[in-house]
Design a protein around this motif. Structure first.
Motif, PDB file in Angstrom:
ATOM      1  N   LEU A   1       1.425 -28.522 -45.255  1.00 20.11           N
ATOM      2  CA  LEU A   1       2.444 -27.495 -45.076  1.00 20.11           C
ATOM      3  C   LEU A   1       3.376 -27.471 -46.279  1.00 20.11           C
ATOM      4  CD1 LEU A   1       3.337 -28.408 -41.387  1.00 20.11           C
ATOM      5  CD2 LEU A   1       2.052 -26.384 -42.117  1.00 20.11           C
ATOM      6  N   LEU A   2       3.602 -26.260 -46.805  1.00 25.68           N
ATOM      7  CA  LEU A   2       4.562 -26.047 -47.879  1.00 25.68           C
ATOM      8  C   LEU A   2       5.559 -24.990 -47.428  1.00 25.68           C
ATOM      9  CD1 LEU A   2       2.543 -25.854 -51.243  1.00 25.68           C
ATOM     10  CD2 LEU A   2       4.211 -27.589 -50.582  1.00 25.68           C
ATOM     11  N   GLY A   3       6.836 -25.229 -47.665  1.00 27.98           N
ATOM     12  CA  GLY A   3       7.852 -24.250 -47.309  1.00 27.98           C
ATOM     13  C   GLY A   3       8.536 -23.697 -48.541  1.00 27.98           C
ATOM     14  N   LEU A   4       8.829 -22.388 -48.503  1.00 27.72           N
ATOM     15  CA  LEU A   4       9.623 -21.733 -49.543  1.00 27.72           C
ATOM     16  C   LEU A   4      10.888 -21.197 -48.886  1.00 27.72           C
ATOM     17  CD1 LEU A   4       6.905 -19.670 -51.480  1.00 27.72           C
ATOM     18  CD2 LEU A   4       7.945 -21.829 -52.179  1.00 27.72           C
ATOM     19  N   ALA A   5      12.053 -21.597 -49.365  1.00 27.98           N
ATOM     20  CA  ALA A   5      13.318 -21.187 -48.779  1.00 27.98           C
ATOM     21  C   ALA A   5      14.298 -20.822 -49.881  1.00 27.98           C
ATOM     22  CB  ALA A   5      13.895 -22.304 -47.910  1.00 27.98           C
ATOM     23  N   GLY A   6      15.138 -19.827 -49.605  1.00 28.95           N
ATOM     24  CA  GLY A   6      16.133 -19.394 -50.585  1.00 28.95           C
ATOM     25  C   GLY A   6      16.045 -17.904 -50.805  1.00 28.95           C
ATOM     26  N   PRO A   7      17.014 -17.329 -51.497  1.00 27.89           N
ATOM     27  CA  PRO A   7      17.061 -15.873 -51.664  1.00 27.89           C
ATOM     28  C   PRO A   7      15.872 -15.268 -52.402  1.00 27.89           C
ATOM     29  CG  PRO A   7      18.763 -16.966 -52.993  1.00 27.89           C
ATOM     30  CD  PRO A   7      18.211 -17.989 -52.060  1.00 27.89           C
ATOM     31  N   ARG A   8      15.155 -16.074 -53.187  1.00 30.20           N
ATOM     32  CA  ARG A   8      13.994 -15.547 -53.912  1.00 30.20           C
ATOM     33  C   ARG A   8      12.670 -15.969 -53.280  1.00 30.20           C
ATOM     34  NH1 ARG A   8      12.160 -16.372 -58.889  1.00 30.20           N
ATOM     35  NH2 ARG A   8      11.132 -14.349 -58.647  1.00 30.20           N
ATOM     36  N   ALA A   9      12.707 -16.597 -52.107  1.00 26.92           N
ATOM     37  CA  ALA A   9      11.482 -17.131 -51.522  1.00 26.92           C
ATOM     38  C   ALA A   9      10.439 -16.064 -51.254  1.00 26.92           C
ATOM     39  CB  ALA A   9      11.815 -17.879 -50.230  1.00 26.92           C
ATOM     40  N   LEU A  10      10.837 -14.940 -50.657  1.00 28.11           N
ATOM     41  CA  LEU A  10       9.862 -13.909 -50.308  1.00 28.11           C
ATOM     42  C   LEU A  10       9.257 -13.277 -51.553  1.00 28.11           C
ATOM     43  CD1 LEU A  10      11.693 -12.157 -47.330  1.00 28.11           C
ATOM     44  CD2 LEU A  10       9.991 -13.976 -47.247  1.00 28.11           C
ATOM     45  N   ALA A  11      10.097 -12.949 -52.520  1.00 21.30           N
ATOM     46  CA  ALA A  11       9.594 -12.309 -53.733  1.00 21.30           C
ATOM     47  C   ALA A  11       8.701 -13.258 -54.520  1.00 21.30           C
ATOM     48  CB  ALA A  11      10.771 -11.845 -54.602  1.00 21.30           C
ATOM     49  N   LEU A  12       9.108 -14.505 -54.618  1.00 20.44           N
ATOM     50  CA  LEU A  12       8.298 -15.460 -55.374  1.00 20.44           C
ATOM     51  C   LEU A  12       6.980 -15.729 -54.673  1.00 20.44           C
ATOM     52  CD1 LEU A  12       9.665 -18.534 -57.221  1.00 20.44           C
ATOM     53  CD2 LEU A  12       7.630 -18.782 -55.836  1.00 20.44           C
ATOM     54  N   GLY A  13       7.006 -15.844 -53.336  1.00 17.50           N
ATOM     55  CA  GLY A  13       5.759 -16.046 -52.609  1.00 17.50           C
ATOM     56  C   GLY A  13       4.798 -14.897 -52.789  1.00 17.50           C
ATOM     57  N   ALA A  14       5.318 -13.668 -52.758  1.00 18.39           N
ATOM     58  CA  ALA A  14       4.456 -12.495 -52.956  1.00 18.39           C
ATOM     59  C   ALA A  14       3.871 -12.481 -54.371  1.00 18.39           C
ATOM     60  CB  ALA A  14       5.254 -11.218 -52.693  1.00 18.39           C
ATOM     61  N   GLU A  15       4.678 -12.913 -55.334  1.00 13.04           N
ATOM     62  CA  GLU A  15       4.213 -12.944 -56.722  1.00 13.04           C
ATOM     63  C   GLU A  15       3.072 -13.938 -56.903  1.00 13.04           C
ATOM     64  OE1 GLU A  15       5.958 -14.521 -61.019  1.00 13.04           O
ATOM     65  OE2 GLU A  15       7.357 -13.836 -59.483  1.00 13.04           O
ATOM     66  N   VAL A  16       3.209 -15.121 -56.334  1.00 15.87           N
ATOM     67  CA  VAL A  16       2.222 -16.181 -56.557  1.00 15.87           C
ATOM     68  C   VAL A  16       1.003 -16.017 -55.660  1.00 15.87           C
ATOM     69  CG1 VAL A  16       1.825 -18.667 -56.413  1.00 15.87           C
ATOM     70  CG2 VAL A  16       3.956 -17.800 -57.382  1.00 15.87           C
ATOM     71  N   PHE A  17       1.216 -15.681 -54.392  1.00 16.10           N
ATOM     72  CA  PHE A  17       0.101 -15.591 -53.452  1.00 16.10           C
ATOM     73  C   PHE A  17      -0.498 -14.188 -53.363  1.00 16.10           C
ATOM     74  CE2 PHE A  17       2.497 -19.283 -51.698  1.00 16.10           C
ATOM     75  CZ  PHE A  17       1.488 -20.226 -51.823  1.00 16.10           C
ATOM     76  N   GLY A  18       0.154 -13.215 -54.014  1.00 14.88           N
ATOM     77  CA  GLY A  18      -0.392 -11.864 -54.032  1.00 14.88           C
ATOM     78  C   GLY A  18       0.038 -10.998 -52.868  1.00 14.88           C
ATOM     79  N   ARG A  19       0.737 -11.572 -51.900  1.00 14.70           N
ATOM     80  CA  ARG A  19       1.213 -10.827 -50.733  1.00 14.70           C
ATOM     81  C   ARG A  19       2.199 -11.711 -49.980  1.00 14.70           C
ATOM     82  NH1 ARG A  19      -4.717 -11.137 -48.295  1.00 14.70           N
ATOM     83  NH2 ARG A  19      -5.057 -11.548 -50.494  1.00 14.70           N
ATOM     84  N   ALA A  20       2.971 -11.053 -49.120  1.00 11.82           N
ATOM     85  CA  ALA A  20       3.887 -11.778 -48.230  1.00 11.82           C
ATOM     86  C   ALA A  20       4.077 -10.932 -46.978  1.00 11.82           C
ATOM     87  CB  ALA A  20       5.226 -12.044 -48.904  1.00 11.82           C
ATOM     88  N   PRO A  21       4.044 -11.526 -45.803  1.00  8.29           N
ATOM     89  CA  PRO A  21       4.218 -10.764 -44.561  1.00  8.29           C
ATOM     90  C   PRO A  21       5.556 -10.033 -44.552  1.00  8.29           C
ATOM     91  CG  PRO A  21       3.428 -12.988 -44.104  1.00  8.29           C
ATOM     92  CD  PRO A  21       3.813 -12.964 -45.550  1.00  8.29           C
ATOM     93  N   ALA A  22       5.568  -8.851 -43.921  1.00 10.60           N
ATOM     94  CA  ALA A  22       6.748  -8.001 -43.946  1.00 10.60           C
ATOM     95  C   ALA A  22       7.739  -8.316 -42.835  1.00 10.60           C
ATOM     96  CB  ALA A  22       6.337  -6.532 -43.856  1.00 10.60           C
ATOM     97  N   ALA A  23       7.311  -9.033 -41.793  1.00  7.49           N
ATOM     98  CA  ALA A  23       8.174  -9.275 -40.642  1.00  7.49           C
ATOM     99  C   ALA A  23       8.162 -10.747 -40.273  1.00  7.49           C
ATOM    100  CB  ALA A  23       7.725  -8.430 -39.453  1.00  7.49           C
ATOM    101  N   ASP A  24       9.257 -11.211 -39.672  1.00  4.42           N
ATOM    102  CA  ASP A  24       9.325 -12.594 -39.206  1.00  4.42           C
ATOM    103  C   ASP A  24       8.208 -12.899 -38.223  1.00  4.42           C
ATOM    104  OD1 ASP A  24      11.545 -13.013 -40.723  1.00  4.42           O
ATOM    105  OD2 ASP A  24      12.980 -12.987 -39.066  1.00  4.42           O
TER     106      ASP A  24
END
Length: 337
Positions: free
Chosen positions: A132-155
């Motif tokens: 398990l890896l966690g990304l937290a912080g104001p840039r977590a969603l944008a950075l995750g989408a950049e690296v993984f190519g996508r990020a879920p839109a809803a909690d």
């Protein structure tokens, strides 16, 4: 090289018993995106054609509504409605993964397995093939989408990525459930994109600010789910069928007998789960307990405290009714009193 050895090579210090991870204390306390190895959490995998039906009859949430690649908060209680564990359920194909504090995993896995009987499902430790890896912080969603190519839109929505799942959690966070090789491959890209390696406390602090409680060894059987705000984060379904403790949970909800709730607090004193919290009107008796705590800066701690609702108006204190006062902070959802 094992996942733990890989992390040590990145500068991590790991408590082998609890899984708590620490990095260099000089690391920025709250970076724009904290990259947290969640070794202090374990994963129980349930596999088999009757997995969903079995878990639906054991846990407080509507497991039948757990979406593919998605997540769902839940709880597991005694017949008296007292929580033995709070959980995050993760759907991986036909399997369901139960994420919970590592120190509780073996006991909860054993207890649930006792009730499988003839159900066509089987519990196993998923820690050998998933990390398990966690990304937290104001840039977590944008950075995750950049690296993984996508990020879920809803909690609590998720998506399949190379080598695992990527799930969005409350508090604008991402949880990656990955094969160890995929996690090792992703780490350099996440760091290059701006993520900063951070210890377990960074994720605990993010959970506190999102109002997500976790039952730990020191708080088992202390709370019914509503005391821990579990229904406010979607972890309790009042229309599903029976499960252990369901009658008590329902009675608490519909008869209005709830006297304790979970509040977010801040203090200048170090606190830990299971520590009592006091209020002057309680005649020297504790008003409640610390459920989750993390350092939030220099000489500053934040926590989730389960306390008497009536105590809020009188003020909360540590060490005793006249001890150091604590500040009550807001949560991202309304706490109905």
């Amino acid at each position: 090289m094992s996942w733990q050895d890989f992390l040590r090579a990145q500068g991590a210090a790991i408590d082998d018993e609890t899984g708590v991870v620490r990095f260099d204390p000089a690391t920025t306390a709250e970076p724009a995106c904290a990259l947290v190895p969640l070794l202090d959490f374990g994963l129980i995998r349930f596999a088999g054609e009757e997995t969903v039906a079995f878990l639906h009859g054991q846990l407080s949430s509507d497991v039948k509504k757990l979406a593919d690649a998605g997540a769902q908060y839940s709880s597991y209680s005694t017949p008296k409605g007292r929580m033995l564990a709070s959980l995050l359920l993760l759907r991986e194909g036909d399997d369901v993964l139960l994420m919970l504090p590592r120190t509780l995993q073996a006991a909860i896995q054993k207890r649930l397995s006792m009730y499988v009987l003839r159900s066509k499902t089987r519990a196993s430790d998923a820690g050998a093939d998933r990390v398990l890896l966690g990304l937290a912080g104001p840039r977590a969603l944008a950075l995750g989408a950049e690296v993984f190519g996508r990020a879920p839109a809803a909690d609590l929505a998720g998506t399949a990525i190379d080598g695992g799942l990527l799930v969005r959690l409350p508090g604008e966070r991402l949880l990656a459930v990955l094969e160890p090789a995929a996690a090792e491959a992703a780490w350099p890209g996440l760091v290059a994109a701006g993520a900063v390696a951070a210890g377990s406390a960074a994720w605990t602090l993010a959970d506190i600010r999102a109002g997500i409680p976790w039952v730990v060894a020191g708080t088992q059987e202390e709370f019914v789910p509503q005391m821990a705000n579990m229904e406010l984060i979607g972890a309790v379904n009042f229309k599903k069928g029976c499960y252990p403790g369901q009658e008590i949970v329902a009675r608490t909800q519909y008869l209005g007998k709830l006297k304790r709730r979970t509040y977010r607090i801040r203090t200048t004193a170090a606190v830990q789960p299971g520590q009592p919290v006091y209020s002057p009107e309680m005649n020297g008796q504790p008003s409640g307990l610390i459920a989750l705590a993390a350092q939030a800066g220099e000489a500053q701690w934040e926590a989730l405290a389960v306390v008497q609702i009536g105590s809020i108006a009188h003020g909360l204190h540590l060490e005793g009714p006249d001890g150091p006062a604590v500040e009550v902070l807001t949560l991202p959802y309304p706490v109905h009193e």
